[in-house]
Design a protein around this motif. Structure first.
Motif, PDB file in Angstrom:
ATOM      1  N   CYS A  96       0.101   2.767   5.330  1.00 25.37           N
ATOM      2  CA  CYS A  96       0.053   2.299   3.943  1.00 25.37           C
ATOM      3  C   CYS A  96       0.637   0.896   3.835  1.00 25.37           C
ATOM      4  N   THR A  97       1.784   0.675   4.463  1.00 29.54           N
ATOM      5  CA  THR A  97       2.428  -0.639   4.416  1.00 29.54           C
ATOM      6  C   THR A  97       1.565  -1.709   5.077  1.00 29.54           C
ATOM      7  N   LEU A  98       0.931  -1.358   6.197  1.00 31.27           N
ATOM      8  CA  LEU A  98       0.066  -2.307   6.894  1.00 31.27           C
ATOM      9  C   LEU A  98      -1.118  -2.704   6.020  1.00 31.27           C
ATOM     10  N   TRP A  99      -1.760  -1.717   5.396  1.00 32.21           N
ATOM     11  CA  TRP A  99      -2.886  -2.017   4.515  1.00 32.21           C
ATOM     12  C   TRP A  99      -2.448  -2.929   3.369  1.00 32.21           C
ATOM     13  N   LEU A 100      -1.305  -2.608   2.778  1.00 25.20           N
ATOM     14  CA  LEU A 100      -0.835  -3.384   1.635  1.00 25.20           C
ATOM     15  C   LEU A 100      -0.561  -4.837   2.039  1.00 25.20           C
ATOM     16  N   LYS A 101       0.057  -5.044   3.194  1.00 28.01           N
ATOM     17  CA  LYS A 101       0.336  -6.409   3.649  1.00 28.01           C
ATOM     18  C   LYS A 101      -0.961  -7.174   3.910  1.00 28.01           C
ATOM     19  N   GLU A 102      -1.970  -6.496   4.430  1.00 26.86           N
ATOM     20  CA  GLU A 102      -3.255  -7.149   4.666  1.00 26.86           C
ATOM     21  C   GLU A 102      -3.924  -7.532   3.341  1.00 26.86           C
ATOM     22  N   PHE A 103      -3.874  -6.629   2.375  1.00 32.40           N
ATOM     23  CA  PHE A 103      -4.440  -6.931   1.062  1.00 32.40           C
ATOM     24  C   PHE A 103      -3.748  -8.135   0.437  1.00 32.40           C
TER      25      PHE A 103
END
Length: 267
Positions: A96-103
């Motif tokens: 979840c954190t990885l996706w959010l940082k990419e977004f």
């Protein structure tokens, strides 16, 4: 500023053999959020049933908080389940954190865009009442969140009408706040619109100054109109008189010329 990503899971339950044969809804909201300044974040799950919040689970601290007294029995089961599945919790948190940082990385240009608000203050006067509507119109700002407050005498916050934030065609926003001022209070109080927004280094304040557009102005306009009409009429009369005078002179000259011609012919 904090950004987050949220997943909503709904579970529809139908029990035809129960005493209340209808669809029940179990809810789970799972997500993570990150503070863009310090990069710290939280990973959470909220449990609910038929629109009522029951339990909040903090997946970073592996703790559960009961939100409804009738759901107290769920607290121990929630904590036990989190600890038993701690490896899965860690994996979900990282994903979840990885996706959010990419977004955030791809959307920074839009998320960090800022446009300063433009403020105008004006009144709407109804001559049939003693009340004046005073409007604070704020437009052209981005991001959407903004604080617009009417203040009297730089001390008292005033209740206002309106306040819906609306989009502009250029992807900025606008909002209006309106107060009602009694004519009797015009000389006794001062009024100003205060605006606070993330694009500003300090709050903006625009004072309202009443512009007299009532009976005095109407009388002045009426007098000017009467004077203009009088000038037009007078000019027309003078022109007609001049034309009449010129015509009379022409007739007199013609008569005298004819008399002289006759006298010469007789001689």
């Amino acid at each position: 500023m904090t950004y987050g990503i949220v997943f909503v899971i709904l579970l529809f339950i139908y029990c035809p053999t129960s005493s209340f044969a209808e669809i029940q809804i179990g809810q789970m909201i799972l997500g993570c959020e990150i503070d863009q300044e310090d990069q710290n974040g939280d990973f959470f799950i909220h449990f609910g049933f038929n629109g009522v919040a029951l339990v909040d689970a903090n997946l970073d601290k592996l703790t559960c908080t009961v939100l409804l007294k009738e759901a107290e029995y769920m607290e121990d089961d929630c904590i036990t389940s989190l600890k038993r599945n701690s490896h899965s919790v860690v994996m979900l948190r990282e994903v979840c954190t990885l996706w959010l940082k990419e977004f955030l990385r791809y959307g920074n240009k839009t998320l960090e865009r800022k446009a300063q608000p433009k403020i105008s203050v004006f009144e709407k006067i109804n001559q049939t009442t003693s009340e004046i509507k005073v409007v604070c119109h704020v437009t052209g700002f981005f991001p959407r969140d903004i604080e617009v407050i009417w203040v009297r005498n730089e001390l008292d916050d005033l209740p206002s009408e309106g306040g819906d934030i609306l989009p502009n065609n250029d992807k900025t926003y606008q909002v209006r706040k309106t107060i009602i001022v009694n004519r009797m209070d015009l000389g006794r109080h001062s009024y100003s619109c205060h605006v606070d927004h993330t694009s500003l280094t300090k709050k903006l304040t625009v004072a309202w100054k009443y512009k007299e557009t009532g009976p005095v102005m109407e009388i002045t306009v009426a007098i000017a109109a009467v004077i203009l009409i009088a000038i037009v009429i007078s000019s027309g009369v003078l022109i007609r008189r001049k034309k009449r005078g010129a015509s009379a002179r022409d007739t007199e000259i013609a008569r005298n010329t004819e008399e002289l011609r006759q006298m010469n012919s007789e001689m």
